[in-house]
Design a protein around this motif. Structure first.
Motif, mmCIF file in Angstrom:
data_model
loop_
_atom_site.group_PDB
_atom_site.id
_atom_site.type_symbol
_atom_site.label_atom_id
_atom_site.label_comp_id
_atom_site.label_asym_id
_atom_site.label_seq_id
_atom_site.Cartn_x
_atom_site.Cartn_y
_atom_site.Cartn_z
ATOM 1 N N TYR A 9 0.818 -1.207 0.000
ATOM 2 C CA TYR A 9 0.000 0.000 0.000
ATOM 3 C C TYR A 9 0.861 1.269 0.000
ATOM 4 O O TYR A 9 0.512 2.255 -0.646
ATOM 5 C CB TYR A 9 -0.922 0.030 1.223
ATOM 6 N N ARG A 19 -2.337 9.058 0.458
ATOM 7 C CA ARG A 19 -1.909 8.382 1.689
ATOM 8 C C ARG A 19 -2.150 6.883 1.569
ATOM 9 O O ARG A 19 -3.065 6.434 0.856
ATOM 10 C CB ARG A 19 -2.674 8.927 2.879
ATOM 11 N N GLU A 21 -3.526 4.952 3.661
ATOM 12 C CA GLU A 21 -4.874 4.625 4.112
ATOM 13 C C GLU A 21 -5.887 4.777 2.979
ATOM 14 O O GLU A 21 -6.855 4.021 2.887
ATOM 15 C CB GLU A 21 -5.283 5.494 5.313
ATOM 16 N N THR A 22 -5.659 5.723 2.092
ATOM 17 C CA THR A 22 -6.535 5.894 0.926
ATOM 18 C C THR A 22 -6.475 4.655 0.043
ATOM 19 O O THR A 22 -7.503 4.161 -0.431
ATOM 20 C CB THR A 22 -6.119 7.147 0.128
ATOM 21 N N ARG A 24 -5.672 1.642 1.021
ATOM 22 C CA ARG A 24 -6.376 0.566 1.754
ATOM 23 C C ARG A 24 -7.888 0.681 1.539
ATOM 24 O O ARG A 24 -8.584 -0.326 1.361
ATOM 25 C CB ARG A 24 -6.048 0.630 3.243
ATOM 26 N N ASN A 25 -8.394 1.906 1.561
ATOM 27 C CA ASN A 25 -9.831 2.108 1.314
ATOM 28 C C ASN A 25 -10.199 1.697 -0.103
ATOM 29 O O ASN A 25 -11.265 1.116 -0.318
ATOM 30 C CB ASN A 25 -10.220 3.565 1.569
ATOM 31 N N ARG A 28 -10.558 -2.000 0.033
ATOM 32 C CA ARG A 28 -11.792 -2.392 0.725
ATOM 33 C C ARG A 28 -13.025 -2.223 -0.153
ATOM 34 O O ARG A 28 -13.988 -2.985 -0.033
ATOM 35 C CB ARG A 28 -11.984 -1.568 1.988
#
Length: 62
Positions: A9, A19, A21-22, A24-25, A28
């Motif tokens: 990631y 980022r 986390e983006t 990862r989203n 998902r």
């Protein structure tokens, strides 16, 4: 293929300038391509070419 680079990631995030986390989203929500490999710890990994092709095809990001 042993020794061939795989991206996590973090590397994907650097490549598309977001980022981790983006990314990862994105995963998902089914917006990333299927991982090319899953490491021993169960983390998805992608070949750079997979992500580069995907990034070029992203709507609004050509």
């Amino acid at each position: 293929m042993p020794g061939r680079e795989l991206w996590s990631y973090v590397e994907i995030a650097r490549h598309i300038n977001v980022r981790a986390e983006t990314v990862r989203n994105y995963k998902r929500h089914g917006l990333l391509p299927e991982p090319d490999r899953v490491d021993a710890a169960g983390h998805p990994r992608w070949y750079p070419e997979t992500i580069q092709d995907w990034a070029r095809a992203r709507p609004g990001h050509r």
